[in-house]
Write a protein that holds these residues in place. Structure first.
Motif, PDB file in Angstrom:
ATOM      1  N   LEU A 160      46.788   2.677 -22.557  1.00 17.77           N
ATOM      2  CA  LEU A 160      47.965   2.287 -23.337  1.00 17.77           C
ATOM      3  C   LEU A 160      48.640   3.508 -23.941  1.00 17.77           C
ATOM      4  O   LEU A 160      49.873   3.586 -24.004  1.00 17.77           O
ATOM      5  CB  LEU A 160      47.559   1.304 -24.440  1.00 17.77           C
ATOM      6  CG  LEU A 160      47.247  -0.125 -23.993  1.00 17.77           C
ATOM      7  CD1 LEU A 160      46.625  -0.914 -25.134  1.00 17.77           C
ATOM      8  CD2 LEU A 160      48.497  -0.822 -23.491  1.00 17.77           C
ATOM      9  N   ALA A 161      47.843   4.466 -24.386  1.00 19.69           N
ATOM     10  CA  ALA A 161      48.414   5.697 -24.932  1.00 19.69           C
ATOM     11  C   ALA A 161      49.190   6.455 -23.852  1.00 19.69           C
ATOM     12  O   ALA A 161      50.266   7.005 -24.116  1.00 19.69           O
ATOM     13  CB  ALA A 161      47.304   6.573 -25.514  1.00 19.69           C
ATOM     14  N   CYS A 162      48.632   6.494 -22.640  1.00 16.04           N
ATOM     15  CA  CYS A 162      49.320   7.156 -21.525  1.00 16.04           C
ATOM     16  C   CYS A 162      50.631   6.450 -21.197  1.00 16.04           C
ATOM     17  O   CYS A 162      51.654   7.095 -20.908  1.00 16.04           O
ATOM     18  CB  CYS A 162      48.434   7.168 -20.288  1.00 16.04           C
ATOM     19  SG  CYS A 162      46.928   8.163 -20.438  1.00 16.04           S
ATOM     20  N   LEU A 163      50.609   5.128 -21.242  1.00 13.86           N
ATOM     21  CA  LEU A 163      51.748   4.325 -20.812  1.00 13.86           C
ATOM     22  C   LEU A 163      52.990   4.618 -21.647  1.00 13.86           C
ATOM     23  O   LEU A 163      54.106   4.666 -21.129  1.00 13.86           O
ATOM     24  CB  LEU A 163      51.385   2.836 -20.889  1.00 13.86           C
ATOM     25  CG  LEU A 163      52.384   1.842 -20.336  1.00 13.86           C
ATOM     26  CD1 LEU A 163      52.460   1.971 -18.824  1.00 13.86           C
ATOM     27  CD2 LEU A 163      51.988   0.423 -20.721  1.00 13.86           C
ATOM     28  N   THR A 164      52.805   4.817 -22.943  1.00 11.75           N
ATOM     29  CA  THR A 164      53.950   4.978 -23.850  1.00 11.75           C
ATOM     30  C   THR A 164      54.095   6.403 -24.361  1.00 11.75           C
ATOM     31  O   THR A 164      54.782   6.640 -25.351  1.00 11.75           O
ATOM     32  CB  THR A 164      53.799   4.019 -25.048  1.00 11.75           C
ATOM     33  OG1 THR A 164      52.548   4.295 -25.714  1.00 11.75           O
ATOM     34  CG2 THR A 164      53.794   2.579 -24.589  1.00 11.75           C
ATOM     35  N   MET A 173      58.035  -0.732 -19.340  1.00 12.37           N
ATOM     36  CA  MET A 173      56.660  -0.265 -19.174  1.00 12.37           C
ATOM     37  C   MET A 173      55.774  -1.432 -18.745  1.00 12.37           C
ATOM     38  O   MET A 173      55.786  -2.492 -19.385  1.00 12.37           O
ATOM     39  CB  MET A 173      56.131   0.322 -20.488  1.00 12.37           C
ATOM     40  CG  MET A 173      56.879   1.552 -20.958  1.00 12.37           C
ATOM     41  SD  MET A 173      56.642   2.946 -19.865  1.00 12.37           S
ATOM     42  CE  MET A 173      57.479   4.243 -20.782  1.00 12.37           C
ATOM     43  N   HIS A 174      55.008  -1.223 -17.678  1.00 14.92           N
ATOM     44  CA  HIS A 174      54.166  -2.277 -17.103  1.00 14.92           C
ATOM     45  C   HIS A 174      52.710  -1.851 -17.174  1.00 14.92           C
ATOM     46  O   HIS A 174      52.335  -0.826 -16.610  1.00 14.92           O
ATOM     47  CB  HIS A 174      54.587  -2.524 -15.650  1.00 14.92           C
ATOM     48  CG  HIS A 174      53.889  -3.688 -15.011  1.00 14.92           C
ATOM     49  ND1 HIS A 174      54.131  -4.083 -13.718  1.00 14.92           N
ATOM     50  CD2 HIS A 174      52.959  -4.553 -15.480  1.00 14.92           C
ATOM     51  CE1 HIS A 174      53.374  -5.128 -13.433  1.00 14.92           C
ATOM     52  NE2 HIS A 174      52.658  -5.415 -14.484  1.00 14.92           N
ATOM     53  N   PHE A 175      51.897  -2.632 -17.874  1.00 17.69           N
ATOM     54  CA  PHE A 175      50.462  -2.343 -17.979  1.00 17.69           C
ATOM     55  C   PHE A 175      49.670  -3.383 -17.195  1.00 17.69           C
ATOM     56  O   PHE A 175      49.881  -4.588 -17.340  1.00 17.69           O
ATOM     57  CB  PHE A 175      49.994  -2.377 -19.435  1.00 17.69           C
ATOM     58  CG  PHE A 175      48.498  -2.229 -19.590  1.00 17.69           C
ATOM     59  CD1 PHE A 175      47.929  -0.978 -19.725  1.00 17.69           C
ATOM     60  CD2 PHE A 175      47.664  -3.338 -19.567  1.00 17.69           C
ATOM     61  CE1 PHE A 175      46.558  -0.825 -19.849  1.00 17.69           C
ATOM     62  CE2 PHE A 175      46.289  -3.201 -19.687  1.00 17.69           C
ATOM     63  CZ  PHE A 175      45.737  -1.941 -19.817  1.00 17.69           C
ATOM     64  N   ASN A 176      48.736  -2.883 -16.368  1.00 18.69           N
ATOM     65  CA  ASN A 176      47.752  -3.768 -15.753  1.00 18.69           C
ATOM     66  C   ASN A 176      46.461  -2.983 -15.555  1.00 18.69           C
ATOM     67  O   ASN A 176      46.372  -1.808 -15.923  1.00 18.69           O
ATOM     68  CB  ASN A 176      48.256  -4.363 -14.425  1.00 18.69           C
ATOM     69  CG  ASN A 176      48.661  -3.282 -13.430  1.00 18.69           C
ATOM     70  OD1 ASN A 176      48.101  -2.195 -13.412  1.00 18.69           O
ATOM     71  ND2 ASN A 176      49.632  -3.608 -12.589  1.00 18.69           N
ATOM     72  N   GLN A 177      45.461  -3.612 -14.983  1.00 17.48           N
ATOM     73  CA  GLN A 177      44.160  -2.973 -14.838  1.00 17.48           C
ATOM     74  C   GLN A 177      44.235  -1.727 -13.964  1.00 17.48           C
ATOM     75  O   GLN A 177      43.396  -0.832 -14.074  1.00 17.48           O
ATOM     76  CB  GLN A 177      43.154  -3.972 -14.245  1.00 17.48           C
ATOM     77  CG  GLN A 177      41.702  -3.520 -14.296  1.00 17.48           C
ATOM     78  CD  GLN A 177      41.212  -3.289 -15.713  1.00 17.48           C
ATOM     79  OE1 GLN A 177      41.630  -3.969 -16.633  1.00 17.48           O
ATOM     80  NE2 GLN A 177      40.345  -2.305 -15.891  1.00 17.48           N
ATOM     81  N   HIS A 178      45.267  -1.646 -13.130  1.00 17.61           N
ATOM     82  CA  HIS A 178      45.431  -0.484 -12.259  1.00 17.61           C
ATOM     83  C   HIS A 178      45.569   0.796 -13.079  1.00 17.61           C
ATOM     84  O   HIS A 178      45.086   1.860 -12.682  1.00 17.61           O
ATOM     85  CB  HIS A 178      46.663  -0.677 -11.369  1.00 17.61           C
ATOM     86  CG  HIS A 178      46.996   0.501 -10.512  1.00 17.61           C
ATOM     87  ND1 HIS A 178      46.257   0.842  -9.399  1.00 17.61           N
ATOM     88  CD2 HIS A 178      47.979   1.442 -10.617  1.00 17.61           C
ATOM     89  CE1 HIS A 178      46.772   1.930  -8.843  1.00 17.61           C
ATOM     90  NE2 HIS A 178      47.818   2.305  -9.560  1.00 17.61           N
ATOM     91  N   ALA A 188      59.395   1.750 -30.242  1.00 19.43           N
ATOM     92  CA  ALA A 188      60.444   1.203 -29.360  1.00 19.43           C
ATOM     93  C   ALA A 188      61.567   2.208 -29.163  1.00 19.43           C
ATOM     94  O   ALA A 188      61.832   3.055 -30.014  1.00 19.43           O
ATOM     95  CB  ALA A 188      60.991  -0.096 -29.946  1.00 19.43           C
ATOM     96  N   ALA A 189      62.218   2.103 -28.019  1.00 22.17           N
ATOM     97  CA  ALA A 189      63.365   2.964 -27.731  1.00 22.17           C
ATOM     98  C   ALA A 189      64.568   2.500 -28.532  1.00 22.17           C
ATOM     99  O   ALA A 189      64.591   1.407 -29.118  1.00 22.17           O
ATOM    100  CB  ALA A 189      63.661   2.941 -26.236  1.00 22.17           C
TER     101      ALA A 189
END
Length: 818
Positions: free
Chosen positions: A735-739, A646-651, A556-557
């Motif tokens: 998920l690794a890319c996202l964060t 941070m927003h995760f979806n199938q995209h 977390a930030a």
């Protein structure tokens, strides 16, 4: 030479100086777990990996440490093990100086450059590659590695190469072997549909509807997925194919669908569903009906013959054949059957009227599933069919499959879905397929009992071997004092043979061992399962331990303000999409039909919020509004200016570069971020040279590996092409890319559990529970929602309402009943 895994683990355990009171079974368990995945405990910091190892083996070692699985002495021992593993990982990294350098998208004005492999001098005679990614990879085949020394000696090159170069080449081959793996193509939907309908109702006489294959071998390039496995599929049974992400479940089903399994009966009709249907001008109903190509062809021919009949050129005999075949395949009820299936999968009148090209990827996935159910093949192969369905759709599919006449093989990581659907479980692990003739809960218990029994048998075998070895040692000592004691020496030789033959007394199916029928005993040294050691055969443990659990980690930030500081505020928010009818007039276009309205919501750092409801109610849309991907048409949304969302979806999974490895992909993101930052803050621009990319990669590789390790992507998976990874592994890479580039204050997760295996879902929920930030998620996985979220909201009929006193599991069960 590259040190083997067993030696690395043994040295690490020796470094821990464990007390003699440690249970031998616990020690064997630790050895088995570490040998199968020691790199997973060397991918992060020493403290983080020590904590993970302590969670994994601590309960088994507690008996030797005052019954405390977090005793300081035990923690120190785990730290010594991890420190040794980290040193081994660094040594391998040194030997692996030739890691493939990520190939990045180039600017249009940049010159084409030769791809560089870090640590390997580029050949002066190398030609310019047409594909930089492929050209950077020059994998050595197994034959090349086995016969390379002979070729070098013939050419006189071996005298000029140093041992360091040989080690680098061997290590480079391990990475290039991983990168060279090719993904199986998706079976063509139209071809499968055509094959499934043309042989319908024409089952060859005397042929069986069952599949019984032994000594099955399944490989993906140089990687063996199954070795001497047994595959049994019986008619009217429903199999749950379970196993960790990446073991090869989807590959096995694709090969079955394309009849690329040796000996698989080709008279059985198969259909595999994993990819979405292609978009076209056809409606959903037209698309499903067109999947029955035989029916469509017969109707066209019948229409042509009927028109010809009015012109006195008919063929009555052929018309009779057509009518008989149409009746045989129940063509008259096709439209009604297709509508029942489409309605059950959630297609309402609006969705049925749309051309498939206007449907989202999730709805086109349902369309593929509808085609498979409509054609009713002998063997229906479903890969995560529940992933795109809400609770009502899942319940309908469960009922449909429960009454399916034929064989069903389903890959699913949802325990409730498997429990409701399956009659048998196929456990895919350690390059084997274990068949359990029971439902999922019984399988979980049976598997645990089986492992306990195997540990007991192995412990007893080890004890008997130790006793025999000790008696031989004593006899040899006595015989050494009397050179003429030939009788005792003969006894020693006889006992050595007995020691090598010693194994389990019964076979795996409980029958008494017979050497003439069964050959070498299981667990015997003569089987040489442990390989040659010191010129002698050895026996590996017969206990197949579970792979180490994956432990996700979100950093977390830094906190913003006080705990009651709102990070996001929604005030009377409304949203809607302009429809085709509304856009015909300017006035109507400015006031689209609202999907929901009057939504008021506050999100704090402690928020654990889940959005529930049926598909189409606007849950994902509301999540996009919260994240700023859409703007409201009513009300306002205020986001804290310092909040990182941070927003995760199938995209995000769909945007992964399939031709790159995870390491390459993350390095590409980092380099693009670096260049953008330099351009914005310092006004610097220009392309990066291959030499600069090489140095930057060497500097960042460890951070990239650590980030991937936080989501269970270790070596060699980190160096495989993403195209070869399973759906769950791709989700973990996303998920690794996202964060990777920033630590979030708010995580917005849309169906994040799709494709993750059960163990990964448990690890994800543990990580979210520990995350020091806000979590807002959309999910149809009830147990996951209840484990993570304390605030449940329902999006229904244009409103957002709070759900009090009811769990997510109970809410979804109530939806099923309704």
């Amino acid at each position: 030479m590259v040190e083997d895994d067993a030696s690395i683990v043994q040295r690490a355990l020796d470094a821990a100086a464990l007390p003699a009171t440690v249970d031998p079974i616990a020690l064997e368990y630790a050895m088995g777990v570490l040998v199968q995945g020691w790199a997973d405990f060397a991918g992060s910091t020493v403290d983080e990996d020590t904590s993970m190892l302590l969670d994994c083996i601590g309960p088994h070692f507690a008996g030797a440490f005052n019954g405390d699985d977090h005793d300081p002495a035990l923690e120190a021992a785990c730290k010594a093990i991890v420190t040794s593993l980290h040193a081994a990982q660094q040594e391998r990294a040194r030997q692996t100086a030739s890691v493939i350098l990520p190939t990045l998208p180039k600017r249009a004005d940049a010159p084409v450059e030769q791809a560089v492999v870090v640590g390997v001098a580029p050949s002066s005679s190398a030609t310019k590659p047409s594909d930089p990614v492929d050209a950077a990879v020059q994998p050595d085949t197994r034959a090349d590695k086995e016969h390379g020394d002979e070729d070098d000696n013939e050419e006189g090159n071996s005298d000029n190469s140093s041992s360091e170069t040989e080690e680098a080449a061997a290590s480079h081959a391990s990475h290039t072997d991983a990168f060279a793996l090719e993904a199986d193509p998706e079976p063509d939907l139209e071809e499968m549909a055509h094959a499934a309908c043309m042989t319908r109702g024409r089952f060859p006489p005397g042929e069986s509807r069952d599949v019984n294959l032994s000594n099955l071998v399944l490989a993906q390039g140089p990687r063996d997925l199954l070795v001497n496995a047994t595959l049994k599929l019986f008619y009217n049974h429903r199999y749950g194919l379970v196993g960790r992400n990446g073991v090869g479940k989807s590959t096995l089903m694709k090969r079955i669908a394309m009849y690329k399994i040796a000996g698989f009966p080709k008279h059985l009709r198969t259909f595999y569903v994993s990819a979405e249907a292609p978009g076209s001008a056809k409606t959903a109903l037209e698309f499903v009906l067109a999947a029955d190509s035989e029916r469509a062809a017969l109707l066209r021919e019948e229409a042509g013959l009927t028109r010809a009949e009015s012109g006195q050129e008919s063929n009555p005999e052929r018309l009779v054949e057509i009518y008989a075949r149409l009746q045989e395949i129940d063509a008259d009820s096709a439209t009604q059957r297709a509508l029942v299936i489409l309605n059950g999968l959630g297609f309402d009148d609006v969705k049925l009227a749309l051309p498939t090209s206007q449907l989202s990827g999730g709805w086109r996935m349902r369309l593929s599933l509808a085609c498979a159910l409509f054609l009713h093949p002998d063997i229906l192969l479903l890969d995560e069919p529940e992933a795109h369905l809400d609770a009502a759709g899942q319940h309908w599919l469960q009922n449909f499959l429960s009454e399916y006449s034929g064989c069903v093989v389903v890959v699913s990581h949802s325990a409730p879905f498997l429990t409701a659907v399956t009659t048998d479980i196929l456990h895919f692990h350690h390059r084997k397929l274990d068949h359990y003739p029971c439902d999922y809960p019984a399988f979980v218990q049976a598997r645990e009992d089986k492992q306990k029994k195997q540990i007991h048998l192995q412990t007893d075998l080890d004890r008997r071997r130790q006793q025999l070895t000790e008696s031989m040692r004593k006899m040899e000592a006595k015989a050494a004092g009397n050179a003429r004691d030939q009788k005792r020496l003969q006894q020693v030789a006889s006992r050595k043979k007995k020691l090598n033959r010693m194994g389990f007394e019964k076979t795996a199916d409980g029958r008494k061992f017979n050497s003439q029928l069964h050959g070498i005993r299981e667990g015997a040294i003569n089987a040489n399962t442990g390989g040659w050691k010191g010129g002698k055969r050895s026996a590996a443990s017969t206990v197949l331990y579970d792979e180490p659990s994956i432990r996700f980690q979100f950093e977390a930030a830094t906190a913003i303000g006080a705990p009651d500081t709102a990070l996001i505020q929604l005030q009377n928010v409304g949203f809607g999409f302009a429809t085709a009818e509304a856009s015909s007039t300017a006035a109507a276009a400015t006031t689209p039909k609202l999907l929901f309205s009057k939504v008021t919501l506050e999100i704090f750092a402690s928020t654990r919020l889940a959005l529930l409801g049926l598909n189409g109610q606007g849950k994902s849309t509301l999540l996009k509004l919260i994240g700023g991907l859409l703007e409201p048409v009513q009300g306002q949304i205020v986001r804290h200016r310092q909040a990182c969302i941070m927003h995760f979806n199938q995209h995000h999974v769909d945007q992964l570069n399939l031709d790159q490895s995870p390491v390459q992909h993350l390095f590409g993101l980092w380099l693009a971020h670096r260049d953008a930052t330099r351009a914005n803050t310092m006004g610097l621009s220009g392309s990066t040279t291959p030499q600069e990319r090489q140095m930057l990669f060497e500097h960042e590789e460890q951070n990239i590996r650590r980030q991937l390790g936080h989501f269970g992507i270790g070596s060699p998976t980190a160096y495989q092409r993403i195209a070869t990874l399973s759906g769950g592994q791709r989700t973990r890479v996303a998920l690794a890319c996202l964060t990777f580039l920033a630590s979030p204050h708010v995580l917005l997760l849309d169906e994040v559990t799709n494709c993750l295996d059960i163990e990964s879902i448990e690890s994800l929920q543990n990580a979210l529970q520990k995350f020091q930030g806000a979590v807002v998620l959309v999910s149809h996985h009830g147990p996951f929602v209840d484990a993570v979220c304390t605030d449940l909201r329902v999006v229904e009929r244009g409103r957002l309402s709070k759900l009090d006193g009811v769990s997510a599991v109970q809410y979804m069960a109530d939806l099923d009943d309704s």
